[in-house]
Design a protein around this motif. Structure first.
Motif, PDB file in Angstrom:
ATOM      1  N   LEU A  16      46.010 -25.296 -55.983  1.00  0.00           N
ATOM      2  CA  LEU A  16      45.686 -26.598 -55.388  1.00  0.00           C
ATOM      3  C   LEU A  16      46.009 -27.722 -56.367  1.00  0.00           C
ATOM      4  CD1 LEU A  16      42.245 -25.895 -53.678  1.00  0.00           C
ATOM      5  CD2 LEU A  16      44.447 -26.194 -52.576  1.00  0.00           C
ATOM      6  N   LEU A  58      35.263 -22.769 -50.276  1.00  0.00           N
ATOM      7  CA  LEU A  58      36.188 -23.673 -49.593  1.00  0.00           C
ATOM      8  C   LEU A  58      37.643 -23.288 -49.848  1.00  0.00           C
ATOM      9  CD1 LEU A  58      34.468 -27.137 -50.132  1.00  0.00           C
ATOM     10  CD2 LEU A  58      34.850 -25.985 -47.954  1.00  0.00           C
ATOM     11  N   THR A  59      37.981 -22.955 -51.090  1.00  0.00           N
ATOM     12  CA  THR A  59      39.362 -22.576 -51.394  1.00  0.00           C
ATOM     13  C   THR A  59      39.708 -21.227 -50.763  1.00  0.00           C
ATOM     14  OG1 THR A  59      38.656 -21.695 -53.535  1.00  0.00           O
ATOM     15  CG2 THR A  59      39.547 -23.937 -53.504  1.00  0.00           C
ATOM     16  N   CYS A  61      38.462 -20.181 -47.935  1.00  0.00           N
ATOM     17  CA  CYS A  61      38.635 -20.516 -46.516  1.00  0.00           C
ATOM     18  C   CYS A  61      40.019 -21.101 -46.277  1.00  0.00           C
ATOM     19  CB  CYS A  61      37.543 -21.488 -46.085  1.00  0.00           C
ATOM     20  SG  CYS A  61      37.653 -21.999 -44.367  1.00  0.00           S
ATOM     21  N   MET A  62      40.448 -21.980 -47.172  1.00  0.00           N
ATOM     22  CA  MET A  62      41.781 -22.569 -47.053  1.00  0.00           C
ATOM     23  C   MET A  62      42.867 -21.500 -47.166  1.00  0.00           C
ATOM     24  SD  MET A  62      41.359 -26.069 -49.285  1.00  0.00           S
ATOM     25  CE  MET A  62      43.053 -26.613 -49.081  1.00  0.00           C
ATOM     26  N   ASN A  65      42.818 -18.929 -44.030  1.00  0.00           N
ATOM     27  CA  ASN A  65      43.301 -19.517 -42.778  1.00  0.00           C
ATOM     28  C   ASN A  65      44.618 -20.272 -42.945  1.00  0.00           C
ATOM     29  OD1 ASN A  65      41.044 -18.768 -41.050  1.00  0.00           O
ATOM     30  ND2 ASN A  65      39.865 -20.150 -42.356  1.00  0.00           N
ATOM     31  N   ASN A  66      45.164 -20.246 -44.159  1.00  0.00           N
ATOM     32  CA  ASN A  66      46.419 -20.928 -44.467  1.00  0.00           C
ATOM     33  C   ASN A  66      46.343 -22.408 -44.067  1.00  0.00           C
ATOM     34  OD1 ASN A  66      48.964 -21.095 -45.521  1.00  0.00           O
ATOM     35  ND2 ASN A  66      49.978 -20.475 -43.616  1.00  0.00           N
ATOM     36  N   LEU A  67      45.313 -23.098 -44.576  1.00  0.00           N
ATOM     37  CA  LEU A  67      45.056 -24.489 -44.225  1.00  0.00           C
ATOM     38  C   LEU A  67      45.364 -25.431 -45.376  1.00  0.00           C
ATOM     39  CD1 LEU A  67      41.555 -24.086 -42.541  1.00  0.00           C
ATOM     40  CD2 LEU A  67      43.737 -24.383 -41.387  1.00  0.00           C
ATOM     41  N   SER A  68      45.826 -26.609 -45.030  1.00  0.00           N
ATOM     42  CA  SER A  68      45.943 -27.676 -46.016  1.00  0.00           C
ATOM     43  C   SER A  68      44.564 -28.322 -46.150  1.00  0.00           C
ATOM     44  CB  SER A  68      46.963 -28.708 -45.545  1.00  0.00           C
ATOM     45  OG  SER A  68      46.492 -29.343 -44.374  1.00  0.00           O
ATOM     46  N   ALA A  69      44.431 -29.207 -47.114  1.00  0.00           N
ATOM     47  CA  ALA A  69      43.156 -29.909 -47.284  1.00  0.00           C
ATOM     48  C   ALA A  69      42.838 -30.733 -46.043  1.00  0.00           C
ATOM     49  CB  ALA A  69      43.214 -30.799 -48.515  1.00  0.00           C
ATOM     50  N   LEU A  72      41.656 -28.424 -43.241  1.00  0.00           N
ATOM     51  CA  LEU A  72      40.302 -27.933 -43.535  1.00  0.00           C
ATOM     52  C   LEU A  72      39.276 -28.986 -43.152  1.00  0.00           C
ATOM     53  CD1 LEU A  72      38.476 -25.762 -45.140  1.00  0.00           C
ATOM     54  CD2 LEU A  72      38.590 -27.461 -46.958  1.00  0.00           C
TER      55      LEU A  72
END
Length: 178
Positions: A16, A58-59, A61-62, A65-69, A72
Motif C-alpha cells: 500500500l 482492513l488490509t 479485507c482489501m 476482495n482485491n479492493l482499492s482504498a 473499500l
C-alpha cells in the motif's frame, strides 16, 4: 505440479502507498469500536494493539476482495462515518453519497505528502450554527419560496403578510365549463 490455493489472502500491507496507510490509520482513530464491529475483530484495552489489529484486518479485507482504498471505503463504510472523516480530518466538504465521499478521501490519500488534520485541529461545529441551519431548513420546508410568473421570488412565510403591497401575478387555472 501443485498449484497454490487462490483462497489464501495476499499480504497487502507492504504494497500500500504511504498515503493510504496514513489515511487508514487516521480513519481508525476515534472509530475503533465501529470498525472492529464491522470487521468482527475482538479488541482489547491496549490502544496500539487495537490499531495494529484493525489496520491488519482492513488490509487483509482489501487484499482478499482485491479492493482499492476507494472501493473499500465506498463498500464497507457508512456515509455518516465518511462524512465526519471528510469534514474533521480532511477539512473538505462532507456532501455526497458513499461513492462520492470515498472518491474524495481516496484522492486526498493518493497525494504523496498526505497528512490528515489532527483531531485537535479539526474544525468544530458550534451548536448555535447547527441550530440556525436546522431552523432555516425547517422554514424552507414549511412554505418555501415560490416563483412568480415574471421570475421574481416571493417568500410565503406567515410573518411577512402585507409586507409587500405589490400584487403578484399568478397563473390561473382554466375554469372548466360543465
Amino acid at each position: 505440479m501443485s498449484r497454490r490455493s487462490s483462497r489464501t489472502p495476499k499480504k497487502a500491507a507492504l504494497s500500500l502507498p504511504s498515503g493510504v496507510t496514513t489515511g487508514l490509520d487516521s480513519l481508525i482513530d476515534g472509530n475503533e469500536s465501529t470498525i472492529a464491529s464491522m470487521l468482527s475483530v475482538s479488541i482489547s484495552k491496549k490502544q496500539e494493539d487495537i490499531k495494529t489489529k484493525l489496520m491488519e484486518a482492513l488490509t487483509d479485507c482489501m487484499a482478499m476482495n482485491n479492493l482499492s482504498a476507494e472501493a473499500l471505503l465506498a463498500r464497507f463504510f457508512h456515509v455518516d462515518l465518511l462524512r465526519k472523516y471528510c469534514e474533521e480530518r480532511l477539512g473538505q466538504s462532507g456532501k455526497g453519497n458513499e461513492a462520492t465521499l470515498a472518491a474524495r478521501i481516496a484522492r486526498a490519500w493518493s497525494k504523496p505528502n498526505f497528512q490528515p488534520l489532527s483531531l485537535k485541529d479539526a474544525p468544530k461545529n458550534d451548536d448555535d450554527d447547527a441550530l440556525s441551519i436546522d431552523a432555516a431548513a425547517a422554514d424552507s420546508k414549511k412554505g418555501g419560496d415560490k416563483k412568480d410568473i415574471d421570475g421574481s421570488i416571493s417568500s410565503s412565510s406567515s410573518g411577512d403578510k402585507g409586507a409587500s403591497t405589490k400584487k403578484r401575478k399568478r397563473i390561473a387555472e382554466p375554469k372548466s365549463s360543465s
